[in-house]
Write an enzyme that holds these catalytic residues in place. Structure first.
Site, PDB file in Angstrom:
ATOM      1  N   PHE A   1       5.043  12.689  -3.148  1.00 41.10           N
ATOM      2  CA  PHE A   1       4.615  13.463  -1.314  1.00 41.10           C
ATOM      3  C   PHE A   1       5.820  13.631  -1.251  1.00 41.10           C
ATOM      4  CE2 PHE A   1       3.077  12.288   2.555  1.00 41.10           C
ATOM      5  CZ  PHE A   1       1.864  12.902   2.491  1.00 41.10           C
TER       6      PHE A   1
ATOM      7  N   ASN B   1       1.106   4.351   3.749  1.00 40.59           N
ATOM      8  CA  ASN B   1       0.069   5.164   3.952  1.00 40.59           C
ATOM      9  C   ASN B   1      -0.423   5.416   2.860  1.00 40.59           C
ATOM     10  OD1 ASN B   1      -0.544   7.827   4.304  1.00 40.59           O
ATOM     11  ND2 ASN B   1       2.126   9.084   4.489  1.00 40.59           N
ATOM     12  N   PRO B   2      -1.142   4.814   2.698  1.00 40.52           N
ATOM     13  CA  PRO B   2      -1.923   5.211   1.050  1.00 40.52           C
ATOM     14  C   PRO B   2      -2.837   6.831   0.809  1.00 40.52           C
ATOM     15  CG  PRO B   2      -3.956   4.020   2.721  1.00 40.52           C
ATOM     16  CD  PRO B   2      -1.940   4.237   3.430  1.00 40.52           C
TER      17      PRO B   2
HETATM   18  N1  SAM Z   1       4.497   6.081   2.481  1.00 35.18           N
HETATM   19  C1  SAM Z   1       4.896   7.636   1.331  1.00 35.18           C
HETATM   20  C2  SAM Z   1       4.611   8.140   3.042  1.00 35.18           C
HETATM   21  O1  SAM Z   1       4.643   8.426   4.019  1.00 35.18           O
HETATM   22  O2  SAM Z   1       5.303   9.709   2.312  1.00 35.18           O
HETATM   23  C3  SAM Z   1       4.215   8.137   0.407  1.00 35.18           C
HETATM   24  C4  SAM Z   1       2.864   8.698   1.063  1.00 35.18           C
HETATM   25  S1  SAM Z   1       1.189   8.977  -0.661  1.00 35.18           S
HETATM   26  C5  SAM Z   1       0.162   9.786   0.684  1.00 35.18           C
HETATM   27  C6  SAM Z   1       0.949   7.640  -1.163  1.00 35.18           C
HETATM   28  C7  SAM Z   1       1.856   7.150  -2.624  1.00 35.18           C
HETATM   29  O3  SAM Z   1       0.640   5.911  -2.851  1.00 35.18           O
HETATM   30  C8  SAM Z   1       2.057   8.462  -2.981  1.00 35.18           C
HETATM   31  O4  SAM Z   1       3.328   7.601  -3.877  1.00 35.18           O
HETATM   32  C9  SAM Z   1       1.030   7.344  -4.530  1.00 35.18           C
HETATM   33  O5  SAM Z   1       2.284   7.463  -6.158  1.00 35.18           O
HETATM   34  C10 SAM Z   1       1.389   6.037  -3.969  1.00 35.18           C
HETATM   35  N2  SAM Z   1       0.036   5.088  -4.783  1.00 35.18           N
HETATM   36  C11 SAM Z   1      -1.255   5.590  -5.299  1.00 35.18           C
HETATM   37  N3  SAM Z   1      -2.320   5.088  -5.468  1.00 35.18           N
HETATM   38  C12 SAM Z   1      -1.582   3.852  -5.997  1.00 35.18           C
HETATM   39  C13 SAM Z   1      -1.219   2.343  -5.997  1.00 35.18           C
HETATM   40  N4  SAM Z   1      -2.363   1.670  -7.193  1.00 35.18           N
HETATM   41  N5  SAM Z   1      -0.594   1.232  -5.156  1.00 35.18           N
HETATM   42  C14 SAM Z   1       0.616   1.714  -5.491  1.00 35.18           C
HETATM   43  N6  SAM Z   1       0.938   2.796  -4.690  1.00 35.18           N
HETATM   44  C15 SAM Z   1       0.307   3.623  -5.229  1.00 35.18           C
HETATM   45  N1  GLN Z   2      -1.356  14.117   5.127  1.00 39.38           N
HETATM   46  C1  GLN Z   2      -1.594  14.494   3.923  1.00 39.38           C
HETATM   47  C2  GLN Z   2      -2.385  16.064   3.806  1.00 39.38           C
HETATM   48  O1  GLN Z   2      -1.652  16.725   4.653  1.00 39.38           O
HETATM   49  C3  GLN Z   2      -2.863  13.334   3.836  1.00 39.38           C
HETATM   50  C4  GLN Z   2      -2.085  11.774   3.544  1.00 39.38           C
HETATM   51  C5  GLN Z   2      -2.824  10.594   2.633  1.00 39.38           C
HETATM   52  O2  GLN Z   2      -3.198  11.742   1.856  1.00 39.38           O
HETATM   53  N2  GLN Z   2      -1.745   9.852   2.733  1.00 39.38           N
HETATM   54  O3  GLN Z   2      -3.505  16.311   3.621  1.00 39.38           O
END
Ligand code: SAM
Ligand code: GLN
Length: 298
Positions: A100, A197-198
């Protein structure tokens, strides 16, 4: 598209950028001019000032690479995957396909989280779903006294976050696994801040996301409020009394996530992003840590 200068004709970069911008715009790419500039700065190894003060045009090799990058961008590849980097707060982070890309609105998550633990010395912090490591690394950068852990279920993310930590000499312990599962038992009950930020895009909304967002991993995007709910139920085991949970949300999830937080946490607030949309929810476990102050400094 041809961006090479005909032999002997000096071509100003502003003209190259204008033509490339028009090409991107015609393919429906957002921020076409800024995208053209970002790709050229990357390919030529220069900054914006260097780009516009350049007297020569592009040589054959640069023109070919630029044409290829424009083509990839028009086919939905995010510009950050082409340049391999993204600015997040004061840090330039490596990014790569499969992980991401950090977003500007997530800087508000970091600010809300750092503010929440402003009164504590040496806070213990866990960033859940760290991706490139953006949130964990920005917090460690702002609070060098913090002990920062980060987790992700994606091996690609763990590898990239670890390399970003090394690149900036920031001591963050990045671990592979589900939510707080990889955190050592010794830290249970000692955590001052769980920040995340899930993935929060609703399943039904996925199909209508822009192509460049769908180029990012599905598992990093889609979750609705499922992860917020799991974090509210699993974090209290790890937090110390008075410890904070701070999460990013979709702009229509404020009321729902607030009520989930209010079932177990106190001082619950929904905070807006710079565009005024609901973006962050925070709350803390009841009880107080000696020497700690609440988020407003009182
Ligand atoms: N924190 C980063 C940012 O804000 O740029 C990445 C956010 S991205 C929206 C969500 C992240 O959660 C991804 O890297 C994904 O692989 C991870 N993820 C998804 N399910 C997860 C879980 N069950 N436990 C830990 N991480 C998870
Ligand atoms: N903001 C992201 C988007 O472009 C979604 C981020 C997230 O799932 N944490 O839709």
């Amino acid at each position: 598209m041809t961006t090479e200068a005909p032999a002997g004709t000096p071509v100003r970069m502003s003209a190259v950028i204008r033509r490339a911008g028009d090409y991107l715009a015609a393919h429906g790419v957002q921020s076409p001019r800024a995208t053209a500039e970002a790709l050229l700065m990357y390919l030529l190894g220069t900054d914006r000032a260097g780009l516009y003060s350049r007297s020569e045009g592009l040589d054959t090799r640069a023109a070919r690479l630029f044409g290829r990058a424009l083509c990839q961008r028009c086919h939905g590849i995010p510009v950050e995957y082409l340049t391999g980097r993204q600015q997040f707060m004061d840090l330039t982070l490596g990014v790569a396909p499969g992980v991401f890309v950090p977003r500007p609105e997530t800087e508000g998550l970091v600010e809300a989280a750092v503010e929440a633990v402003a009164g504590r010395s040496g806070p213990v912090v866990v960033d859940v779903g760290t991706g490139t490591g953006a949130v964990a690394l920005a917090i460690k950068h702002l609070r060098p006294d913090a002990a920062v852990w980060a987790t992700d279920v994606s091996q690609a993310a763990v590898t990239l976050a670890t390399s970003n930590a090394l690149r900036h000499s920031l001591d963050v312990d990045v671990r592979l696994g589900d939510l707080l599962g990889p955190i050592p038992e010794a830290v249970r009950g000692e955590v001052d801040l769980v920040v995340s930020n899930p993935p929060y895009v609703a399943r039904e909304a996925y199909d209508s996301l822009p192509e460049e967002v769908k180029a990012e991993p599905y598992e990093a995007l889609v979750g609705g409020t499922r992860f917020h709910r799991r974090l509210v139920s699993e974090s209290p085991d790890w937090l110390r009394p008075g410890g904070w949970l701070v999460v990013e949300i979709g702009d229509d999830q404020g009321p729902e996530v607030r009520s989930v937080f209010e079932a177990g946490l106190v001082e619950v607030e929904v905070l807006p992003d710079l565009a005024g949309r609901d973006r962050v929810v925070r709350g803390r476990l009841p009880g107080a840590t000696p020497g700690a102050t609440s988020a407003d400094g009182s």
